[in-house]
Write a protein that holds these residues in place. Sequence first.
Motif, PDB file in Angstrom:
ATOM      1  N   TYR A 190      44.170  87.591  64.682  1.00 19.12           N
ATOM      2  CA  TYR A 190      44.844  86.314  64.469  1.00 19.12           C
ATOM      3  C   TYR A 190      44.378  85.783  63.120  1.00 19.12           C
ATOM      4  O   TYR A 190      43.500  86.367  62.471  1.00 19.12           O
TER       5      TYR A 190
ATOM      6  N   THR B 288      46.084  78.280  64.591  1.00 18.19           N
ATOM      7  CA  THR B 288      45.818  79.684  64.917  1.00 18.19           C
ATOM      8  C   THR B 288      47.153  80.408  64.962  1.00 18.19           C
ATOM      9  O   THR B 288      48.075  79.988  65.678  1.00 18.19           O
TER      10      THR B 288
ATOM     11  N   THR C 121      48.908  84.159  65.586  1.00 16.42           N
ATOM     12  CA  THR C 121      48.707  85.524  66.054  1.00 16.42           C
ATOM     13  C   THR C 121      49.459  86.520  65.174  1.00 16.42           C
ATOM     14  O   THR C 121      50.302  86.134  64.353  1.00 16.42           O
TER      15      THR C 121
ATOM     16  N   LEU D 103      42.010  85.476  72.560  1.00 13.22           N
ATOM     17  CA  LEU D 103      42.840  86.505  71.924  1.00 13.22           C
ATOM     18  C   LEU D 103      42.034  87.779  71.688  1.00 13.22           C
ATOM     19  O   LEU D 103      42.528  88.887  71.914  1.00 13.22           O
TER      20      LEU D 103
END
Length: 493
Positions: free
Chosen positions: A267, A420, A422, A438
């Motif tokens: 991420y 954040t 991904t 994650l």
Amino acid sequence: MADTSNSISLKAMVDKASNQIIFVESDSDFIDVIFSFLTIPMGNLIRLAPNQSILGIGCMNKLYSSVKNMDVKHLQTEACKDMLLSPRSVAESQCKNLKVKIDKDEATQFFMCSHNRVDCKLSYCKFDSCASCGGSINKEKNLLVTDGGVFVKGLSRLIISDDLKVIPPLTAAGLPLCAKFGVMDGNATEEVTINVGVDEVLNLLMRSIASKTPLTESLLKSKPRLKFCNKNQRIHTEPQMAKDNTLSEGTISIRPIVSKSKKMVCYAEAGEGFVNLLLSFLNIPLGFIVKHMGNCSSQGCIDQLYKSVQDLDDQYILSSYHKEMLLTPKLVPGFCYENHLLGTEEATYYYAGSTGFLSTDKALLATRTAQATKSIRSYCSQESALTSIRPIAVRDPKANHHEHKSAQAQGYLKGPAMFTVTDDLDIRPVSLILGLSLLNKLEVPLTDIEVQTVQVHKEEALHLLVASFLGDSALTDTFVRKPEQNKRIKQEQ
């Protein structure tokens, strides 16, 4: 009885042995519809998808869902969410003439100040007062619509192969299509009449992105089930992207969290500048993305459609303005923002003060203005009417108009803020708990991660746009895998 008011009748040549369409023959009605695909912003394409869960357009679904789930408190204005989830197209007024319309969203409304001064701006919604003169913004305006035609001249007749190659209906052009199927015996083919309505066009749009045989799959009754298989697709940067880097007006810094062993971005932590860039992808017309794909492989054949527009003789296209609208589509005014790394341009609205007409097509506006004044005014009055045509600025819907001018929006998001992001572009407010979750989901131990800092220029921004359309690991493909590495992976597959 079926409703034919919103349908098109096509003649299709079908290979009887394989039950596959070799080509269809059509007049401008159907050609206009498929050419209009290139003008559709990505946000609308996702919104129109009948089942978003199976529509595998790279990371765009995740990006769309991120905006849908985003708290409005993170956005500059409430209008920002609508701009991203239901973005407007510059070709909106042209597409009103499409025989089959797949997007029945309401047309854009425009409002002007009652004082109509040169420095007054156009607005997408009513405001209490004009910032320039204090007048009321309440005069509703609509864009001019052409009398006939959309992109292709009315009498044009063309053939479209199963992979959306558009060519003149000449024997010399059609024979290679038959030869490609091994069909040179007339008894091996049959002519089929197909009625194409909204469902078929919507299917065709989706399949043009994911299939090499979209006509067969969307128009024949015994079509195979559509499958999206672009998972783990890799791309490589094209030289044309790298050349644009010198044009960049700025850079954006982000921190990818990289797995050293898996060589992937788990991420990234990024500020509102980078997330603004990602969100802007939903406003980008499909044709702009295809233009910058270069030689990147695509599962579908939307790139073939784009090339057909490029190669089609100008005798078939309404004007160079319409061809440019397909090949280099622009954004609706107010939908871009300063220092946008993709280098996208906004269209210009032109306003004729003498008639009150509004259009992005200056030539159309001039013609209509002249026609409107011809029967009732002298030549000098007509000249005066034409000189009244001027560009008109638009009030930025992303900006809070109650604040000082210096506080004009630089993007869709308020700042400063951290997020954040991904690898497949799911965006949420920054959270250490989310980051650790994650890593755990990816089975990446803390000892295996490396926190990097990378700079995003125009080259990376364009690469990221294409990667987010073609694959589901946009950050990894852009910031970790080198072009040579991506090319090698592609050859090995």
